[in-house]
Write a protein that holds these residues in place. Structure first.
Motif, PDB file in Angstrom:
ATOM      1  N   LEU A   2      -4.503 -10.594  -8.214  1.00 16.79           N
ATOM      2  CA  LEU A   2      -3.680 -10.949  -7.056  1.00 16.79           C
ATOM      3  C   LEU A   2      -4.392 -10.446  -5.803  1.00 16.79           C
ATOM      4  CD1 LEU A   2      -0.836 -12.162  -6.316  1.00 16.79           C
ATOM      5  CD2 LEU A   2      -0.063  -9.785  -6.127  1.00 16.79           C
ATOM      6  N   ARG A   3      -4.807 -11.363  -4.941  1.00 22.16           N
ATOM      7  CA  ARG A   3      -5.578 -11.039  -3.742  1.00 22.16           C
ATOM      8  C   ARG A   3      -4.603 -10.861  -2.575  1.00 22.16           C
ATOM      9  NH1 ARG A   3      -8.292 -14.802  -1.911  1.00 22.16           N
ATOM     10  NH2 ARG A   3     -10.235 -13.742  -1.278  1.00 22.16           N
ATOM     11  N   VAL A   4      -4.610  -9.693  -1.949  1.00 20.03           N
ATOM     12  CA  VAL A   4      -3.580  -9.320  -0.982  1.00 20.03           C
ATOM     13  C   VAL A   4      -4.188  -9.042   0.396  1.00 20.03           C
ATOM     14  CG1 VAL A   4      -1.695  -7.698  -0.479  1.00 20.03           C
ATOM     15  CG2 VAL A   4      -2.244  -8.292  -2.867  1.00 20.03           C
ATOM     16  N   LEU A   5      -3.538  -9.574   1.426  1.00 18.66           N
ATOM     17  CA  LEU A   5      -3.861  -9.258   2.819  1.00 18.66           C
ATOM     18  C   LEU A   5      -2.772  -8.337   3.355  1.00 18.66           C
ATOM     19  CD1 LEU A   5      -5.480  -9.785   5.498  1.00 18.66           C
ATOM     20  CD2 LEU A   5      -3.856 -11.652   5.916  1.00 18.66           C
ATOM     21  N   VAL A   6      -3.155  -7.205   3.927  1.00 21.44           N
ATOM     22  CA  VAL A   6      -2.203  -6.245   4.482  1.00 21.44           C
ATOM     23  C   VAL A   6      -2.177  -6.396   6.000  1.00 21.44           C
ATOM     24  CG1 VAL A   6      -1.635  -3.797   4.749  1.00 21.44           C
ATOM     25  CG2 VAL A   6      -2.583  -4.633   2.577  1.00 21.44           C
ATOM     26  N   VAL A   7      -0.988  -6.634   6.564  1.00 24.05           N
ATOM     27  CA  VAL A   7      -0.833  -6.826   8.010  1.00 24.05           C
ATOM     28  C   VAL A   7       0.110  -5.765   8.556  1.00 24.05           C
ATOM     29  CG1 VAL A   7      -0.148  -8.407   9.857  1.00 24.05           C
ATOM     30  CG2 VAL A   7      -1.156  -9.312   7.747  1.00 24.05           C
ATOM     31  N   ASP A   8      -0.400  -4.892   9.417  1.00 24.64           N
ATOM     32  CA  ASP A   8       0.424  -3.864  10.047  1.00 24.64           C
ATOM     33  C   ASP A   8      -0.257  -3.411  11.323  1.00 24.64           C
ATOM     34  OD1 ASP A   8       1.772  -1.172  10.560  1.00 24.64           O
ATOM     35  OD2 ASP A   8       2.828  -1.865   8.764  1.00 24.64           O
ATOM     36  N   ASP A   9       0.519  -3.213  12.396  1.00 23.85           N
ATOM     37  CA  ASP A   9      -0.092  -2.810  13.664  1.00 23.85           C
ATOM     38  C   ASP A   9      -0.574  -1.366  13.640  1.00 23.85           C
ATOM     39  OD1 ASP A   9       2.569  -1.826  13.629  1.00 23.85           O
ATOM     40  OD2 ASP A   9       2.526  -1.586  15.805  1.00 23.85           O
ATOM     41  N   ASP A  10      -0.025  -0.562  12.746  1.00 22.90           N
ATOM     42  CA  ASP A  10      -0.417   0.840  12.614  1.00 22.90           C
ATOM     43  C   ASP A  10      -1.555   0.951  11.601  1.00 22.90           C
ATOM     44  OD1 ASP A  10      -0.537   3.586  11.702  1.00 22.90           O
ATOM     45  OD2 ASP A  10       1.384   3.902  12.709  1.00 22.90           O
ATOM     46  N   PHE A  11      -2.731   1.416  12.056  1.00 23.61           N
ATOM     47  CA  PHE A  11      -3.902   1.474  11.191  1.00 23.61           C
ATOM     48  C   PHE A  11      -3.675   2.399   9.995  1.00 23.61           C
ATOM     49  CE2 PHE A  11      -5.586  -0.519  14.855  1.00 23.61           C
ATOM     50  CZ  PHE A  11      -6.793  -1.108  14.529  1.00 23.61           C
ATOM     51  N   MET A  12      -2.993   3.527  10.210  1.00 28.51           N
ATOM     52  CA  MET A  12      -2.763   4.467   9.118  1.00 28.51           C
ATOM     53  C   MET A  12      -1.805   3.893   8.086  1.00 28.51           C
ATOM     54  SD  MET A  12      -4.749   6.953   9.446  1.00 28.51           S
ATOM     55  CE  MET A  12      -4.032   7.929   8.128  1.00 28.51           C
ATOM     56  N   VAL A  13      -0.749   3.220   8.562  1.00 26.29           N
ATOM     57  CA  VAL A  13       0.201   2.605   7.631  1.00 26.29           C
ATOM     58  C   VAL A  13      -0.492   1.515   6.824  1.00 26.29           C
ATOM     59  CG1 VAL A  13       2.297   1.206   7.466  1.00 26.29           C
ATOM     60  CG2 VAL A  13       2.224   3.155   9.022  1.00 26.29           C
ATOM     61  N   LEU A  52       1.250  -8.983   2.861  1.00 26.31           N
ATOM     62  CA  LEU A  52       2.253  -7.965   3.173  1.00 26.31           C
ATOM     63  C   LEU A  52       2.360  -7.954   4.692  1.00 26.31           C
ATOM     64  CD1 LEU A  52       1.236  -5.081   0.740  1.00 26.31           C
ATOM     65  CD2 LEU A  52       2.835  -6.963   0.357  1.00 26.31           C
ATOM     66  N   LEU A  53       3.452  -8.499   5.207  1.00 25.09           N
ATOM     67  CA  LEU A  53       3.543  -8.840   6.625  1.00 25.09           C
ATOM     68  C   LEU A  53       4.525  -7.959   7.383  1.00 25.09           C
ATOM     69  CD1 LEU A  53       2.774 -10.811   8.922  1.00 25.09           C
ATOM     70  CD2 LEU A  53       4.589 -12.323   8.088  1.00 25.09           C
ATOM     71  N   ASP A  54       4.009  -7.190   8.332  1.00 17.92           N
ATOM     72  CA  ASP A  54       4.856  -6.394   9.214  1.00 17.92           C
ATOM     73  C   ASP A  54       5.544  -7.320  10.218  1.00 17.92           C
ATOM     74  OD1 ASP A  54       6.031  -4.244  10.459  1.00 17.92           O
ATOM     75  OD2 ASP A  54       4.226  -3.631  11.538  1.00 17.92           O
ATOM     76  N   VAL A  55       6.688  -6.909  10.727  1.00 20.76           N
ATOM     77  CA  VAL A  55       7.403  -7.706  11.727  1.00 20.76           C
ATOM     78  C   VAL A  55       6.980  -7.316  13.139  1.00 20.76           C
ATOM     79  CG1 VAL A  55       9.669  -8.160  12.767  1.00 20.76           C
ATOM     80  CG2 VAL A  55       9.394  -8.255  10.289  1.00 20.76           C
ATOM     81  N   TYR A  56       6.880  -6.022  13.391  1.00 15.68           N
ATOM     82  CA  TYR A  56       6.574  -5.538  14.739  1.00 15.68           C
ATOM     83  C   TYR A  56       5.064  -5.523  14.980  1.00 15.68           C
ATOM     84  CZ  TYR A  56      11.449  -4.060  14.598  1.00 15.68           C
ATOM     85  OH  TYR A  56      12.817  -4.032  14.488  1.00 15.68           O
ATOM     86  N   LEU A  57       4.562  -6.611  15.534  1.00 20.12           N
ATOM     87  CA  LEU A  57       3.144  -6.740  15.853  1.00 20.12           C
ATOM     88  C   LEU A  57       2.994  -6.860  17.371  1.00 20.12           C
ATOM     89  CD1 LEU A  57       2.203  -9.277  13.036  1.00 20.12           C
ATOM     90  CD2 LEU A  57       1.792  -6.809  13.050  1.00 20.12           C
ATOM     91  N   PRO A  58       1.844  -6.488  17.924  1.00 24.33           N
ATOM     92  CA  PRO A  58       1.723  -6.416  19.386  1.00 24.33           C
ATOM     93  C   PRO A  58       1.701  -7.757  20.107  1.00 24.33           C
ATOM     94  CG  PRO A  58      -0.368  -5.911  18.336  1.00 24.33           C
ATOM     95  CD  PRO A  58       0.650  -5.964  17.247  1.00 24.33           C
TER      96      PRO A  58
END
Length: 227
Positions: A2-13, A52-58
């Motif tokens: 399963l190939r996953v893309l991680v999307v989050d505005d916080d680099f550490m998260v 994996l998609l975050d909602v709060y993006l810049p």
């Protein structure tokens, strides 16, 4: 795989969530993105199976990214799990209507994400098997859409979903298992209440019981989340 893309505005998260994915057998991170524009570009370029998609993006919010992914024929086959701190009903409704497979509220534990990754892997395997047949039967469709599991997992009278979620999370965070008394301490429920929810999960096939033998007396029932 399963190939996953991680999307989050916080680099550490993003790094933490990527670590969770890499810890899960059969899963691999193919990239990370920290803005909505980066996410859209990465999905088109990398063609991940899951985002994996975050909602709060810049720039673009995650729900806008989700709608754009669904509207683009080149990215429509990529599955999405929304991961966010947003708890309002409108955001949850938007994720559902946008076609997200699931919605995880931050912060969440590794077992909570692992369960969803395993669910996506199993779902994609089921669809792959169905694609080899000339047509699907109703039972096959129910299996894919989860109709049978929803009926099986329906809560008995007197049990509530928020409390069930609390007990479920306690089991996920304690892979070595919990007794009813231990679960009661973790969730701050009474022991009888905790035991009712634990026994429900056992009857639904979501948890299993092992006997823990002490130095004396009757063995204690220890509950483990199945996974």
């Amino acid at each position: 795989m399963l190939r996953v893309l991680v999307v989050d505005d916080d680099f550490m998260v993003a790094r933490v969530h990527s670590g969770y994915v890499e810890r899960t057998p059969g899963c691999a991170v193919v990239g990370t993105a920290h803005t909505g524009a980066e996410a859209l570009r990465a999905v088109r370029d990398l063609r991940p199976d899951l985002v994996l998609l975050d909602v709060y993006l810049p720039d673009l919010d995650g729900l806008t990214v989700l709608r754009k992914l669904r509207a683009d024929v080149s990215t429509v086959d990529t599955d999405v799990i929304v991961i966010t701190a947003a708890r309002d009903v409108e955001t949850i409704r938007g994720a559902m209507r946008g076609g997200a497979l699931h919605y995880l509220i931050k912060p969440f534990s590794y077992p909570a994400l692992r369960e969803q990754l395993e669910h996506v892997t199993a779902l994609r395997a089921k669809l792959a098997r169905l694609s080899e047949r000339p047509s699907a039967e109703q039972g096959d469709v129910d299996d894919v859409f989860g109709a049978r599991s929803r009926a099986k997992d329906a809560l008995p009278k007197g049990l509530t979903e928020p409390t069930a979620a609390l007990v479920r999370q306690a089991l996920l965070e304690h892979p070595d298992g919990l007794s009813a008394s231990e679960c009661a301490r973790v969730t701050e429920l009474s022991r009888p209440s905790a035991r009712r929810y634990l026994e429900h999960f056992v009857e639904a096939g979501q948890a299993e019981v092992k006997l823990r033998y002490g130095s004396a007396g009757r063995p204690e029932r220890q509950y483990h989340w199945r996974g």
